[in-house]
Write an enzyme that holds these catalytic residues in place. Structure first.
Site, PDB file in Angstrom:
ATOM      1  N   ASP A  79      15.901  25.645  -1.633  1.00 32.89           N
ATOM      2  CA  ASP A  79      15.696  25.319  -0.206  1.00 32.89           C
ATOM      3  C   ASP A  79      14.253  26.328  -0.005  1.00 32.89           C
ATOM      4  OD1 ASP A  79      16.226  27.014   2.886  1.00 32.89           O
ATOM      5  OD2 ASP A  79      16.671  25.020   2.201  1.00 32.89           O
ATOM      6  N   GLY A 127      -0.143 -18.541   3.566  1.00 34.00           N
ATOM      7  CA  GLY A 127      -1.165 -18.859   1.922  1.00 34.00           C
ATOM      8  C   GLY A 127       0.058 -19.031   0.685  1.00 34.00           C
ATOM      9  N   PHE A 153       0.217 -17.807  -2.981  1.00 35.95           N
ATOM     10  CA  PHE A 153      -0.616 -16.813  -4.379  1.00 35.95           C
ATOM     11  C   PHE A 153      -0.099 -17.741  -5.294  1.00 35.95           C
ATOM     12  CE2 PHE A 153       3.767 -13.486  -3.687  1.00 35.95           C
ATOM     13  CZ  PHE A 153       4.733 -14.013  -4.381  1.00 35.95           C
TER      14      PHE A 153
END
Length: 613
Positions: free
Chosen positions: A88, A505, A507
């Site tokens: 911690d 588009g 790819f």
């Protein structure tokens, strides 16, 4: 390769890190330590006024985190760890502990106090050594220590303060800054262990291990046996049992405990035989529990699905705490059915129950409430309604060697509008990327790249994280037209259309947009060999040697291929496959990327950066 030989002493042990912090995971992984990550459920509600010094608070919090994980694994999972590491980190200024800021104004007040001043960063660390003794007793030895580092802030201007606050980074950091990231620009000097400020004092940890394994003359050790703990299903709340557990404190005999492992059955005659039988019985029960956990796994998933579908976590977020009858009324369900569902959620650690009143855990408020900033509610819904069906006839899929994705999608489309199915998929992917994007884009320093193209970037979640982290970068999301037309609903309020753009588009077929950095997130694992090589060839040809790179986000299997999440996902029988780091490196090198770095993020996806030198 291990950088510190003493860490080899932990090789072969079940080592558990009781922290979800990616920084701590990185620090320990980088020195070759192999460990499991089991985040603690301990609520950090200790009364700070009860501690005479701030570091004592950090040490006690670390101890409670580690013990909670040790007891939960021993009781609930019947999988006792050998070593649990808890930590911690706190920031203190003039003796006052600075917590994580709860809003931007609080972050401003906190950072303004630190401006121009020196403050202390304390990390409390606890190493818990566990053994499962006769009759399922849990025995623990605890070694703790703390480290202090002095940090001096520069004099911060108002513009710099708000620029940093608006980055969002202060909100989940103690003291309101992260020195390893953008917060480093606030720091003028550091005196002491830098990694301590990041979250884990590695040097002190290694020295402490040396003390354990090469100790001075032995000191006395007092061990405390835990009461026998029955199977967790007999309890309404696991924490009620765990409160009764106690443990021993610092000792140098932890070395001996780790070397000996579990207690050996000893003695001779009937007593020795009886001890051997009892020990064998406990061992068999633990082995069988692994199978019962697998058998019950689907029940746990369906409990989560049902509670999410009925918006149980949302109702409790709105009202704070409710009785079963009140929740049943709000979700329009039977009282006895609701109570059983709620109790199951308590057993799974999703809810808390106190005096017949139920409330959300921090885990539920963070990830399961539908409108939470890092909610995965949509992914849970998608898993229930779509992914579940991929595994309903797994035996047939194995025999045929192909998945049921098309069949599952067709059935879904028969019942639901096709556009709605697509949008549900997009919402699921969006929420998953939101919680992992930060770790992906910060796994490597990408500041040298001024433009990026996220191929198949869907809603743009990763793109927005990129422009948020790298102020000079612009990102183009390149995806199918049917995807792009649905992206507007996912854009943040601060959406800057000049820096994040969306282009329709394919790819696989179209010319790729020009960019310095190409991104493929959750794409490669799903492609068959031919399409995979075709796509990587296109990306490689689009990259300029020495100037361009490819960032990949995927689950990267460990070299032994024992990482269950990626392997279980592969059973969906997609046309592609999951790969190890070595396999990804070889794949990318075959396409001209001669500098390949792989980073385990500790999150849902790992990161790979491939560069053409």
């Amino acid at each position: 390769m291990l950088l510190n030989p003493v860490i080899t002493k932990l090789a072969g042990k079940r080592v558990v890190l009781a922290s979800a912090s990616p920084r701590r995971q990185d620090i320990l992984s980088n020195v070759g330590l192999r460990f499991e990550v089991v985040p603690s459920w301990f609520k950090e509600t200790l009364d700070k006024s009860q501690f005479s010094a701030p570091y004592e608070y950090a040490v006690e919090t670390a101890k409670q985190k580690a013990l909670e994980v040790a007891r939960r694994m021993h009781v609930k999972h019947l999988k006792t760890p050998d070593v649990v590491i808890g930590a911690d980190t706190i920031v203190t200024l003039e003796g006052a502990i600075l917590e994580k800021p709860f809003d931007k104004q609080d972050a401003y007040n906190m950072l303004s106090r630190l401006s121009g001043k020196e403050h202390s960063v304390f990390t409390g660390v606890v190493i818990v050594h566990c053994r499962s003794k006769e009759e399922n007793h849990l025995e623990t030895d605890i070694i703790d220590f703390h480290e202090e580092t002095k940090v001096k802030f520069a004099d911060l201007s108002e513009d710099l303060l708000w620029e940093y606050i608006d980055s969002g980074e202060p909100m989940d950091k103690a003291g309101g800054y992260g020195i390893q990231s953008l917060g480093g620009m606030l720091v003028e000097s550091v005196h002491g262990d830098f990694l301590n400020v990041v979250g884990f004092p590695l040097n002190h940890f290694c020295r402490k291990l040396t003390e354990i394994y090469y100790p001075p003359p032995k000191q006395a050790i007092h061990r405390v046996k835990h009461d026998s703990i029955p199977y967790v299903e007999s309890f309404e709340n696991l924490s009620d049992v765990e409160k009764d557990c106690t443990s021993t404190s610092k000792t140098c005999e932890a070395k001996k405990a780790l070397q000996e492992g579990v207690c050996k059955a000893g003695g001779s005659g009937s007593a020795g035989l009886q001890n051997g039988i009892e020990e064998r019985s406990v061992h068999c029960a633990q082995q069988l529990s692994k199978i019962t956990q697998l058998l019950d796994g689907f029940k746990a998933s369906q409990t989560l699905f049902a509670a999410s579908k009925l918006k149980v976590f949302d109702k409790l977020k709105d009202k704070g705490a409710l009785k079963a009858m009140e929740i049943a009324d709000k979700i329009n369900a039977s009282v006895h059915g609701t109570e059983r569902l709620l109790d199951a959620c308590v057993a799974l650690g999703l809810l808390e129950k106190t005096h017949q009143v139920y409330s959300n855990t921090e885990l539920a408020n963070t990830y399961l409430v539908s409108d939470a900033a890092f909610s995965i509610h949509e992914y849970i819904t998608y898993s229930n309604e779509h992914l579940w069906s991929h595994f309903t006839h797994l035996d047939s899929a194995v025999v045929e060697g192909r998945g049921q994705h098309r069949t599952a999608v067709k059935k879904a489309c028969d019942n639901i509008n096709g556009c709605e199915v697509k949008e549900r998929f997009m919402r699921a992917m969006h929420c998953m990327l939101k919680i992992t994007a930060r770790d992906i884009v910060t796994a490597f320093d990408l500041s040298k790249y001024s433009s990026a193209c996220d191929l198949g970037g869907c809603t743009g979640a990763l793109a927005h994280e990129l422009v948020w982290t790298y102020p000079e970068m612009k990102v183009n999301v390149f995806d199918l037209p049917d995807v792009i037309k649905h992206t507007s609903q996912f854009q943040p309020e601060s959406f800057d259309s000049s820096r994040v753009t969306f282009s329709p588009g394919n790819f696989m077929e179209d010319t790729l947009p020009k960019a310095d950095l190409y991104v493929l997130s959750r794409v490669l694992h799903d492609l068959p060999e031919g399409k995979l090589n075709h796509l990587l060839k296109k990306v490689s040809e689009a990259c300029c040697p020495g100037r361009s790179a490819l960032l990949v986000a995927e689950i990267v299997l460990d070299e032994d291929k024992k990482e269950s999440r990626g392997l279980l996902q592969s059973l969906s029988m997609s046309e592609g496959k999951q790969r190890s780091g070595t396999e990804y490196k070889k794949l990318l090198e075959n396409h001209g990327f001669n500098s390949v770095q792989i980073k385990s993020t500790g999150n849902l996806l790992d990161a790979i950066l491939a560069v053409k030198r």
